[in-house]
Enzyme design. Structure first.
Site, mmCIF file in Angstrom:
data_model
loop_
_atom_site.group_PDB
_atom_site.id
_atom_site.type_symbol
_atom_site.label_atom_id
_atom_site.label_comp_id
_atom_site.label_asym_id
_atom_site.label_seq_id
_atom_site.Cartn_x
_atom_site.Cartn_y
_atom_site.Cartn_z
ATOM 1 N N ASN A 1 0.852 -1.189 0.000
ATOM 2 C CA ASN A 1 0.000 0.000 0.000
ATOM 3 C C ASN A 1 0.890 1.241 0.000
ATOM 4 O O ASN A 1 1.506 1.571 1.012
ATOM 5 C CB ASN A 1 -0.914 -0.017 1.236
ATOM 6 C CG ASN A 1 -1.820 1.197 1.317
ATOM 7 O OD1 ASN A 1 -1.953 1.951 0.358
ATOM 8 N ND2 ASN A 1 -2.443 1.389 2.469
ATOM 9 N N GLU B 1 -4.871 -4.928 10.914
ATOM 10 C CA GLU B 1 -3.894 -3.858 11.094
ATOM 11 C C GLU B 1 -4.145 -3.135 12.405
ATOM 12 O O GLU B 1 -5.040 -2.271 12.489
ATOM 13 C CB GLU B 1 -4.005 -2.857 9.942
ATOM 14 C CG GLU B 1 -3.712 -3.454 8.588
ATOM 15 C CD GLU B 1 -3.309 -2.378 7.597
ATOM 16 O OE1 GLU B 1 -2.295 -2.564 6.920
ATOM 17 O OE2 GLU B 1 -4.003 -1.356 7.528
ATOM 18 N N GLU C 1 -6.865 4.517 8.093
ATOM 19 C CA GLU C 1 -6.767 5.934 7.758
ATOM 20 C C GLU C 1 -8.068 6.422 7.113
ATOM 21 O O GLU C 1 -8.461 7.580 7.290
ATOM 22 C CB GLU C 1 -5.563 6.168 6.839
ATOM 23 C CG GLU C 1 -4.254 5.938 7.561
ATOM 24 C CD GLU C 1 -3.119 5.484 6.659
ATOM 25 O OE1 GLU C 1 -2.044 5.183 7.190
ATOM 26 O OE2 GLU C 1 -3.308 5.407 5.427
ATOM 27 N N SER D 1 3.588 -1.873 10.284
ATOM 28 C CA SER D 1 5.050 -1.739 10.307
ATOM 29 C C SER D 1 5.763 -3.052 9.992
ATOM 30 O O SER D 1 6.743 -3.420 10.641
ATOM 31 C CB SER D 1 5.518 -1.175 11.657
ATOM 32 O OG SER D 1 5.012 0.125 11.864
ATOM 33 N N HIS E 1 -9.282 0.686 5.315
ATOM 34 C CA HIS E 1 -8.010 0.979 5.977
ATOM 35 C C HIS E 1 -8.249 1.961 7.115
ATOM 36 O O HIS E 1 -9.103 2.837 7.027
ATOM 37 C CB HIS E 1 -7.001 1.543 4.970
ATOM 38 C CG HIS E 1 -5.602 1.578 5.502
ATOM 39 N ND1 HIS E 1 -5.162 2.555 6.366
ATOM 40 C CD2 HIS E 1 -4.547 0.757 5.295
ATOM 41 C CE1 HIS E 1 -3.895 2.327 6.664
ATOM 42 N NE2 HIS E 1 -3.504 1.229 6.034
ATOM 43 N N GLY F 1 2.721 2.582 10.733
ATOM 44 C CA GLY F 1 3.594 3.719 10.506
ATOM 45 C C GLY F 1 4.302 4.227 11.740
ATOM 46 O O GLY F 1 4.940 5.283 11.711
ATOM 47 N N LYS G 1 -0.036 4.260 -0.205
ATOM 48 C CA LYS G 1 -0.718 5.399 0.414
ATOM 49 C C LYS G 1 -0.535 6.648 -0.469
ATOM 50 O O LYS G 1 -0.483 6.523 -1.699
ATOM 51 C CB LYS G 1 -0.241 5.597 1.850
ATOM 52 C CG LYS G 1 -0.392 4.310 2.680
ATOM 53 C CD LYS G 1 -0.131 4.511 4.141
ATOM 54 C CE LYS G 1 -0.288 3.189 4.874
ATOM 55 N NZ LYS G 1 -0.105 3.331 6.319
#
Length: 247
Positions: free
Chosen positions: A10, A164, A96, A209, A94, A170, A12
């Protein structure tokens, strides 16, 4: 049945024409484990650039898709447009999108239903926040997200689940191997409530990560069927993650 190991990348909101061409060239020239399914998700602006230049056995995913066939939906991309561009996958749910853009469980589930019904496969993401983890609510939160998906009765054969933990995305923090396997097993057990076939065949990825340093140990766990890789998918080390089963 043996589930085919899956590695997603991904990107992003990262990349330029130059840097993405470099990533594509690196993947095209790499000696990749042929037993691994690989899908990469560049920003929408670069989907065609990637699909037209990437080796055909690697699939390309959008990072989002809408749940209407077409129309006055400014800024959205349709399933029809993805398929027209030979983009056969999308990422949905996701963290985010859920946290920053406030997509509810219902919205994510509706998008997933529409995509899978219309021939686009979905990397469907779920996960808990640090506060929810510390409160011991991880399984409750993930199960609630799964229940919303189940309510839409999607085509499960076109879904890959990505667990996740939000606190590990991140941040450089990674769930321990034991923590990751525990949640993956809980998801697998939950899927038995859909059917034994779905539980047995659905791939469950770990995302948070993931790097070339931790992928080997994680890949050995019985319920971890691959990875959804963020930042490391932009680096040459992504090839090492794809090939981690060879180690």
């Amino acid at each position: 049945m043996a589930r085919k190991f899956f590695v997603g990348g991904n990107f992003k909101m990262n990349g330029t024409i130059s840097s993405i061409k470099e990533i594509v060239n690196n993947l095209n020239n790499a000696n990749l484990d042929p037993s691994i399914e690989v899908v990469i998700a560049p920003p929408s602006l670069y989907l065609l650039l990637v699909r037209e230049n990437l080796r055909p056995e690697i699939e390309v995913a959008a990072q989002n898709v809408f749940d209407k066939p077409n129309g006055a939906f400014t800024g959205e991309i349709s399933v029809t447009q993805l398929k027209d561009s030979k983009i056969n996958w999308t990422i949905l749910g996701h963290s985010e999108r859920r946290t920053i853009l406030k997509e509810s469980d219902a919205v994510v589930s509706q998008k997933t239903k529409f995509a899978t019904d219309n021939g686009v496969s979905v990397i469907w993401c779920c996960g808990e926040s640090l506060e929810e983890r510390e409160a011991g609510r991880t399984i409750e939160v993930v199960s609630s997200q799964l229940e919303a998906l189940k309510a839409e009765n999607p085509d499960w054969s076109k879904i890959v689940i990505a667990y996740e933990p939000i606190w590990a995305i991140g941040t450089g923090k990674v769930a321990t191997t034991e923590q990751a396997q525990e949640v993956h097993k809980a998801i697998r057990d939950w899927l038995k409530g859909v059917s034994d076939k779905v539980a047995d065949e659905t791939r469950i990825l770990y995302g948070g990560s993931v790097s070339e340093k931790n992928c080997g140990e994680l890949s050995k766990q019985p319920d971890i069927d691959g990875f959804l890789v963020g930042g490391a998918s932009l680096k040459p080390a992504f090839v090492d993650i794809i090939n981690c089963k060879k180690q």
